[in-house]
Design an enzyme around this catalytic site. Structure first.
Site, PDB file in Angstrom:
ATOM      1  N   CYS A 114      72.550  71.397  62.801  1.00 21.75           N
ATOM      2  CA  CYS A 114      73.313  71.663  64.033  1.00 21.75           C
ATOM      3  C   CYS A 114      74.107  70.445  64.516  1.00 21.75           C
ATOM      4  CB  CYS A 114      72.394  72.168  65.135  1.00 21.75           C
ATOM      5  SG  CYS A 114      71.499  73.647  64.663  1.00 21.75           S
ATOM      6  N   HIS A 247      75.809  70.835  71.828  1.00 19.02           N
ATOM      7  CA  HIS A 247      75.382  71.892  70.910  1.00 19.02           C
ATOM      8  C   HIS A 247      74.829  73.051  71.726  1.00 19.02           C
ATOM      9  CE1 HIS A 247      73.636  74.125  67.775  1.00 19.02           C
ATOM     10  NE2 HIS A 247      72.385  73.776  68.017  1.00 19.02           N
ATOM     11  N   ASN A 277      73.259  80.491  68.966  1.00 22.30           N
ATOM     12  CA  ASN A 277      73.295  79.182  68.304  1.00 22.30           C
ATOM     13  C   ASN A 277      73.986  79.350  66.948  1.00 22.30           C
ATOM     14  OD1 ASN A 277      72.766  76.829  66.931  1.00 22.30           O
ATOM     15  ND2 ASN A 277      70.610  76.707  67.542  1.00 22.30           N
TER      16      ASN A 277
HETATM   17  O1  UT7 Z   1      69.676  73.873  67.156  1.00 20.27           O
HETATM   18  C1  UT7 Z   1      68.364  73.609  67.468  1.00 20.27           C
HETATM   19  C2  UT7 Z   1      67.641  74.889  67.210  1.00 20.27           C
HETATM   20  N1  UT7 Z   1      66.719  75.413  68.092  1.00 20.27           N
HETATM   21  C3  UT7 Z   1      66.577  75.249  69.420  1.00 20.27           C
HETATM   22  O2  UT7 Z   1      67.232  74.538  70.085  1.00 20.27           O
HETATM   23  C4  UT7 Z   1      65.481  76.039  70.060  1.00 20.27           C
HETATM   24  C5  UT7 Z   1      64.685  75.205  71.001  1.00 20.27           C
HETATM   25  N2  UT7 Z   1      63.604  75.962  71.597  1.00 20.27           N
HETATM   26  C6  UT7 Z   1      63.798  76.980  72.446  1.00 20.27           C
HETATM   27  O3  UT7 Z   1      64.925  77.307  72.759  1.00 20.27           O
HETATM   28  C7  UT7 Z   1      62.594  77.658  73.055  1.00 20.27           C
HETATM   29  O4  UT7 Z   1      61.447  76.915  72.726  1.00 20.27           O
HETATM   30  C8  UT7 Z   1      62.422  79.126  72.581  1.00 20.27           C
HETATM   31  C9  UT7 Z   1      63.546  79.960  73.175  1.00 20.27           C
HETATM   32  C10 UT7 Z   1      62.499  79.206  71.054  1.00 20.27           C
HETATM   33  C11 UT7 Z   1      61.112  79.676  73.050  1.00 20.27           C
HETATM   34  O5  UT7 Z   1      60.993  79.598  74.447  1.00 20.27           O
HETATM   35  P1  UT7 Z   1      59.612  79.126  75.103  1.00 20.27           P
HETATM   36  O6  UT7 Z   1      59.789  79.236  76.563  1.00 20.27           O
HETATM   37  O7  UT7 Z   1      59.332  77.771  74.531  1.00 20.27           O
HETATM   38  O8  UT7 Z   1      58.615  80.236  74.610  1.00 20.27           O
HETATM   39  P2  UT7 Z   1      57.306  80.054  73.707  1.00 20.27           P
HETATM   40  O9  UT7 Z   1      57.666  79.609  72.329  1.00 20.27           O
HETATM   41  O10 UT7 Z   1      56.340  79.247  74.473  1.00 20.27           O
HETATM   42  O11 UT7 Z   1      56.774  81.565  73.598  1.00 20.27           O
HETATM   43  C12 UT7 Z   1      56.273  82.241  74.677  1.00 20.27           C
HETATM   44  C13 UT7 Z   1      55.842  83.638  74.265  1.00 20.27           C
HETATM   45  C14 UT7 Z   1      54.937  83.712  73.049  1.00 20.27           C
HETATM   46  O12 UT7 Z   1      53.972  84.679  73.322  1.00 20.27           O
HETATM   47  P3  UT7 Z   1      52.474  84.242  73.699  1.00 20.27           P
HETATM   48  O13 UT7 Z   1      51.960  83.518  72.497  1.00 20.27           O
HETATM   49  O14 UT7 Z   1      52.605  83.386  74.917  1.00 20.27           O
HETATM   50  O15 UT7 Z   1      51.807  85.550  73.953  1.00 20.27           O
HETATM   51  C15 UT7 Z   1      55.825  84.254  71.950  1.00 20.27           C
HETATM   52  O16 UT7 Z   1      55.142  85.030  71.011  1.00 20.27           O
HETATM   53  O17 UT7 Z   1      57.000  84.431  73.952  1.00 20.27           O
HETATM   54  C16 UT7 Z   1      56.767  85.135  72.724  1.00 20.27           C
HETATM   55  N3  UT7 Z   1      58.047  85.341  72.065  1.00 20.27           N
HETATM   56  C17 UT7 Z   1      58.834  86.407  72.337  1.00 20.27           C
HETATM   57  N4  UT7 Z   1      58.688  87.450  73.171  1.00 20.27           N
HETATM   58  C18 UT7 Z   1      59.699  88.348  73.230  1.00 20.27           C
HETATM   59  C19 UT7 Z   1      58.660  84.561  71.152  1.00 20.27           C
HETATM   60  N5  UT7 Z   1      59.840  85.098  70.814  1.00 20.27           N
HETATM   61  C20 UT7 Z   1      59.979  86.230  71.545  1.00 20.27           C
HETATM   62  C21 UT7 Z   1      60.981  87.212  71.640  1.00 20.27           C
HETATM   63  N6  UT7 Z   1      60.815  88.236  72.488  1.00 20.27           N
HETATM   64  N7  UT7 Z   1      62.141  87.144  70.928  1.00 20.27           N
END
Ligand code: UT7
Length: 320
Positions: A114, A247, A277
Site C-alpha cells: 500500500c 493511504h 482500500n
Molecule cells: O493498507 C493497510 C491494510 N489494512 C488496514 O489498514 C486495516 C487496519 N485495520 C482495521 O481497519 C480494523 O482493525 C478492522 C476494520 C480490520 C477491524 O476493526 P476492529 O474494530 O479492529 O474490529 P476487530 O478486528 O476487533 O473485530 C471485532 C469483531 C470480531 O468479532 P468478535 O471476535 O469480537 O466476536 C470479528 O469477528 O468484528 C468481527 N468482524 C466482523 N463482523 C461483521 C470482523 N469482520 C467483520 C465483518 N462483519 N466484515
C-alpha cells in the site's frame, strides 16, 4: 541550477462494477452497519474478468497524459506500483509500456504494497533529479479482488480495485519538496499474501491475511511520524500543509492521523467510502479526484502518505 520534478497531470480509473456493502451481506456474515462504522467504507469497485492491473493502469495513464498535454512518446521513464501484477514477469510496467505503444524507455514495477505509489513517486523524483529523464509516468494499479478470500469477512470487505497515475516533468522550480521512505520487515506477518508459484505449482496460500488490530495501531503511529519527518526535511511546519492525502484504508486511521498532525478533516482528502482500500492505487486515485474537483490548486502544499504490508511506509511532500 537545482533540478526538481513536478507533477503536471493526474488521471485515474475505476472498473465499472460496483460492489456495495449490501452486496457483501449476501456473500459473508456481515452488515453495512458493521463495515461503515468500523471503516467508513460503503462500496468498492471490482475489475471485470478480462481486466488486469496493466489495463487499469493504461486507462489511468491515458487520462494523466491528456491532463499533462503529453503523448506516450514524450514519456522516458515508467514505474508501476502494484502488488497484483498481471503475471510473474514481464513486469506490469513493461506490459503498460507496450499497451501505450512506446519502446526503449526504462519500465519497472515497484513492490511496496500500500506504500507502493509513494515509494514509486519518491524513486522517480530521485531519478529525474539526475537530469537523465524529462517526463515520467508513475502509476499505482491494483486488482485486490484477485487475492482476497471471499469467504473471510474480516478481510474481503476492506479492499477494492482501481488505478491512479501522475505525469512528472523536470523543472527548475519545485515540485516535489521532500520525501521519506521506511520499511520494517519484522512486521511481515501482520499483513501478507503468503503464497507464490514454485515448480509449476502454487506454494503457500496466495490470499490476503491480516491482523487488523496490529495493522491499525502500526499505521496510526507511523503515518504521523513520517509526516513530521518529511515536513522537517522540507523546512515546513504542520500548519503549512494545505492537503493531506493519506493511504485510504480506514477512515478512523485517517482521522487519527489528521488529529495527531493538528489538521482539520476539511484539509484531508477521503475517498475510502467509495473506493475502499485500493492499496498502491489509493493515493493517486484520491489525488486525481482532488485535483479534478479543484480542491488542490497551484502553490499549495500537498502531503501524500502511504503505509502497508512489509511493513512499509513513507511520505512525499509536493508543492502544487
Ligand atoms: O493498507 C493497510 C491494510 N489494512 C488496514 O489498514 C486495516 C487496519 N485495520 C482495521 O481497519 C480494523 O482493525 C478492522 C476494520 C480490520 C477491524 O476493526 P476492529 O474494530 O479492529 O474490529 P476487530 O478486528 O476487533 O473485530 C471485532 C469483531 C470480531 O468479532 P468478535 O471476535 O469480537 O466476536 C470479528 O469477528 O468484528 C468481527 N468482524 C466482523 N463482523 C461483521 C470482523 N469482520 C467483520 C465483518 N462483519 N466484515
Amino acid at each position: 541550477m537545482t533540478l526538481y520534478s513536478r507533477i503536471i497531470g493526474t488521471g485515474s480509473y475505476l472498473p465499472e462494477k460496483v460492489l456495495t456493502n449490501r452486496d457483501l451481506e449476501k456473500l459473508v456474515d456481515t452488515s453495512d452497519e458493521w463495515i461503515y462504522s468500523r471503516t467508513g467504507i460503503r462500496q468498492r469497485h471490482v475489475a471485470a474478468d478480462h481486466e488486469n492491473a496493466s489495463d487499469l493502469a493504461l486507462n489511468a495513464s491515458r487520462r494523466a497524459l491528456d491532463a499533462a498535454g503529453l503523448t506516450p512518446q514524450d514519456i522516458d521513464l515508467i514505474i508501476v506500483a502494484t502488488t497484483t501484477a498481471d503475471m510473474i514477469f514481464p513486469s506490469t510496467a513493461c506490459l503498460l509500456q507496450a499497451k501505450l505503444g512506446i519502446r526503449n524507455c526504462p519500465a519497472f514495477d515497484m513492490q511496496a504494497v500500500c506504500s507502493g505509489f509513494v515509494y514509486a513517486l519518491a524513486t522517480a523524483d530521485q531519478l529525474m533529479k539526475s537530469g537523465q529523464y524529462r517526463n515520467a509516468l508513475v502509476v499505482g494499479a491494483e486488482v485486490y479482488s484477485r487475492i482476497l478470500d471471499w469467504t473471510d469477512r474480516s478481510t474481503c470487505v476492506l479492499f477494492g480495485d482501481g488505478a491512479g497515475a501522475v505525469v512528472l516533468t523536470t523543472s527548475d522550480h519545485p515540485g516535489i519538496l521532500a520525501s521519506r521512505l521506511h520499511a520494517d520487515g519484522s512486521y511481515a506477518h501482520i499483513l501478507s499474501v503468503p503464497g507464490g508459484v514454485s515448480r509449476g505449482e502454487i506454494s503457500g496460500r496466495p490470499l490476503l491475511q491480516m491482523e487488523g488490530n496490529a495493522v491499525y495501531k502500526f499505521a496510526v503511529k507511523v503515518l504521523s511520524e513520517v509526516a513530521e519527518e518529511t515536513l522537517r526535511a522540507a523546512g515546513l511546519a504542520k500548519s503549512d500543509v494545505d492537503w493531506l492525502i493519506p493511504h485510504q484504508a480506514n477512515v478512523r486511521i485517517i482521522q487519527s492521523t489528521a488529529k495527531k498532525l493538528g489538521l482539520g478533516m476539511d484539509r484531508v482528502v477521503v475517498t475510502v467510502q467509495r473506493h475502499a482500500n485500493t492499496s498502491a492505487a489509493s493515493v493517486p486515485l484520491a489525488l486525481d479526484e482532488a485535483v479534478r474537483d479543484g480542491r488542490v490548486r497551484a502553490g499549495q502544499n500537498v502531503l501524500l502518505e502511504g503505509v502497508g504490508g512489509g511493513f512499509t511506509w513513507g511520505a512525499v511532500l509536493v508543492r502544487w
